[in-house]
Design a protein around this motif. Structure first.
Motif, PDB file in Angstrom:
ATOM      1  N   GLU A  62       0.855  -1.191   0.000  1.00  0.00           N
ATOM      2  CA  GLU A  62       0.000   0.000   0.000  1.00  0.00           C
ATOM      3  C   GLU A  62       0.884   1.231   0.000  1.00  0.00           C
ATOM      4  N   PHE A  63       0.664   2.124  -0.947  1.00  0.00           N
ATOM      5  CA  PHE A  63       1.464   3.347  -1.010  1.00  0.00           C
ATOM      6  C   PHE A  63       0.599   4.534  -1.417  1.00  0.00           C
ATOM      7  N   TYR A  64      -0.107   4.379  -2.529  1.00  0.00           N
ATOM      8  CA  TYR A  64      -0.927   5.474  -3.029  1.00  0.00           C
ATOM      9  C   TYR A  64      -2.351   5.401  -2.488  1.00  0.00           C
ATOM     10  N   ASP A  99       6.811   4.517 -10.431  1.00  0.00           N
ATOM     11  CA  ASP A  99       6.659   5.978 -10.371  1.00  0.00           C
ATOM     12  C   ASP A  99       7.837   6.551  -9.585  1.00  0.00           C
ATOM     13  N   THR A 100       7.752   6.577  -8.255  1.00  0.00           N
ATOM     14  CA  THR A 100       8.948   6.924  -7.473  1.00  0.00           C
ATOM     15  C   THR A 100       9.927   5.747  -7.469  1.00  0.00           C
ATOM     16  N   GLY A 101       9.386   4.557  -7.670  1.00  0.00           N
ATOM     17  CA  GLY A 101      10.195   3.335  -7.610  1.00  0.00           C
ATOM     18  C   GLY A 101      10.248   2.741  -6.206  1.00  0.00           C
ATOM     19  N   ARG A 142       3.654  11.456 -17.051  1.00  0.00           N
ATOM     20  CA  ARG A 142       2.285  11.847 -16.713  1.00  0.00           C
ATOM     21  C   ARG A 142       1.660  10.888 -15.706  1.00  0.00           C
ATOM     22  N   TRP A 143       0.531  11.331 -15.121  1.00  0.00           N
ATOM     23  CA  TRP A 143      -0.298  10.419 -14.337  1.00  0.00           C
ATOM     24  C   TRP A 143      -1.018   9.507 -15.325  1.00  0.00           C
ATOM     25  N   ILE A 144      -1.031   8.221 -15.018  1.00  0.00           N
ATOM     26  CA  ILE A 144      -1.604   7.224 -15.927  1.00  0.00           C
ATOM     27  C   ILE A 144      -2.976   6.787 -15.437  1.00  0.00           C
TER      28      ILE A 144
HETATM   29  P1  5GP Z   1       5.835   3.982  -6.749  1.00  0.00           P
HETATM   30  O1  5GP Z   1       6.122   3.223  -5.496  1.00  0.00           O
HETATM   31  O2  5GP Z   1       6.751   3.548  -7.887  1.00  0.00           O
HETATM   32  O3  5GP Z   1       5.887   5.459  -6.544  1.00  0.00           O
HETATM   33  O4  5GP Z   1       4.346   3.690  -7.163  1.00  0.00           O
HETATM   34  C1  5GP Z   1       3.897   2.425  -7.425  1.00  0.00           C
HETATM   35  C2  5GP Z   1       2.388   2.303  -7.358  1.00  0.00           C
HETATM   36  O5  5GP Z   1       1.717   3.567  -7.227  1.00  0.00           O
HETATM   37  C3  5GP Z   1       1.858   1.720  -8.631  1.00  0.00           C
HETATM   38  O6  5GP Z   1       1.875   0.310  -8.575  1.00  0.00           O
HETATM   39  C4  5GP Z   1       0.454   2.295  -8.717  1.00  0.00           C
HETATM   40  O7  5GP Z   1      -0.442   1.517  -7.958  1.00  0.00           O
HETATM   41  C5  5GP Z   1       0.577   3.659  -8.063  1.00  0.00           C
HETATM   42  N1  5GP Z   1       0.820   4.703  -9.089  1.00  0.00           N
HETATM   43  C6  5GP Z   1       1.963   5.389  -9.274  1.00  0.00           C
HETATM   44  N2  5GP Z   1       1.875   6.215 -10.320  1.00  0.00           N
HETATM   45  C7  5GP Z   1       0.637   6.058 -10.833  1.00  0.00           C
HETATM   46  C8  5GP Z   1      -0.056   6.645 -11.955  1.00  0.00           C
HETATM   47  O8  5GP Z   1       0.452   7.457 -12.722  1.00  0.00           O
HETATM   48  N3  5GP Z   1      -1.343   6.230 -12.149  1.00  0.00           N
HETATM   49  C9  5GP Z   1      -1.956   5.319 -11.345  1.00  0.00           C
HETATM   50  N4  5GP Z   1      -3.224   4.984 -11.631  1.00  0.00           N
HETATM   51  N5  5GP Z   1      -1.325   4.737 -10.285  1.00  0.00           N
HETATM   52  C10 5GP Z   1      -0.045   5.096 -10.032  1.00  0.00           C
END
Ligand code: 5GP
Length: 164
Positions: A62-64, A99-101, A142-144
């Motif tokens: 869980e992150f977003y 995204d951030t990784g 971009r945001w996807i």
């Molecule tokens: P990270 O840890 O790389 O920042 O983010 C990973 C998770 O965040 C992804 O698996 C996805 O669930 C969510 N997330 C990050 N960027 C996006 C985006 O541009 N669009 C959507 N729908 N989810 C995102």
């Protein structure tokens, strides 16, 4: 409104096949695919069929919490897969986007000390990602919008009886 990157179900079909193609052409033959729920489940299912890998595992992270709304750190939610099961295996981590990784880094580091080899496959990678994935379908900043999360959850209609 700011431009979004739109992944349709149809494009997702091609993305899965093409991503599998880059993995296969690279000569990587994973023993198992580790998906990051929930978005990574779709990618892992698609790659599982395309690469003929039946051994699929799930990790809940869980992150977003919304568009560009995130917690301070990604957290693993139980049940966490037992890394002992993964010893000496070649692992392919599957997710929708780096995204951030931070999410992929958490999962990759969790595997790294235990498994024979670990690589990452994502549909999208953003330029700021701290994890550079081995297999990427497309790059965007971009945001996807993903087809599985673009619509709001289905809720019970108030004052109505749900029937078949
Ligand atoms: P990270 O840890 O790389 O920042 O983010 C990973 C998770 O965040 C992804 O698996 C996805 O669930 C969510 N997330 C990050 N960027 C996006 C985006 O541009 N669009 C959507 N729908 N989810 C995102």
């Amino acid at each position: 409104a700011e431009e979004r990157e739109e992944l349709t179900w149809e494009l997702f079909g091609s993305a899965g096949r093409e991503l599998a193609r880059t993995v296969a052409d690279d000569g990587y033959a994973p023993d198992l695919i580790l998906s990051i729920a929930r978005g990574g489940l779709f990618v892992a299912g698609s790659l599982g069929y395309a690469l003929d890998v039946k051994n699929l595992h799930v990790m809940n992270v869980e992150f977003y919490t919304g568009v560009d709304q995130r917690l301070d750190l990604p957290v693993m939610l139980p049940p966490v897969p037992n890394v002992v099961d993964l010893t000496s295996k070649k692992v392919l981590i599957a997710d929708d986007v780096a995204d951030t990784g931070a999410t992929l880094k958490l999962v990759r580091d969790y595997c790294l000390d235990h498994v024979a080899e670990v690589r990452c496959a994502v549909i999208y990678e953003k330029p700021q990602s701290t994890v550079k994935c081995e297999y990427v379908w497309r790059r965007t900043d971009r945001w996807i919008n993903f087809p599985w999360s673009v619509l709001p959850p289905v809720v019970q209609r108030s004052g109505q009886v749900l029937d078949a």
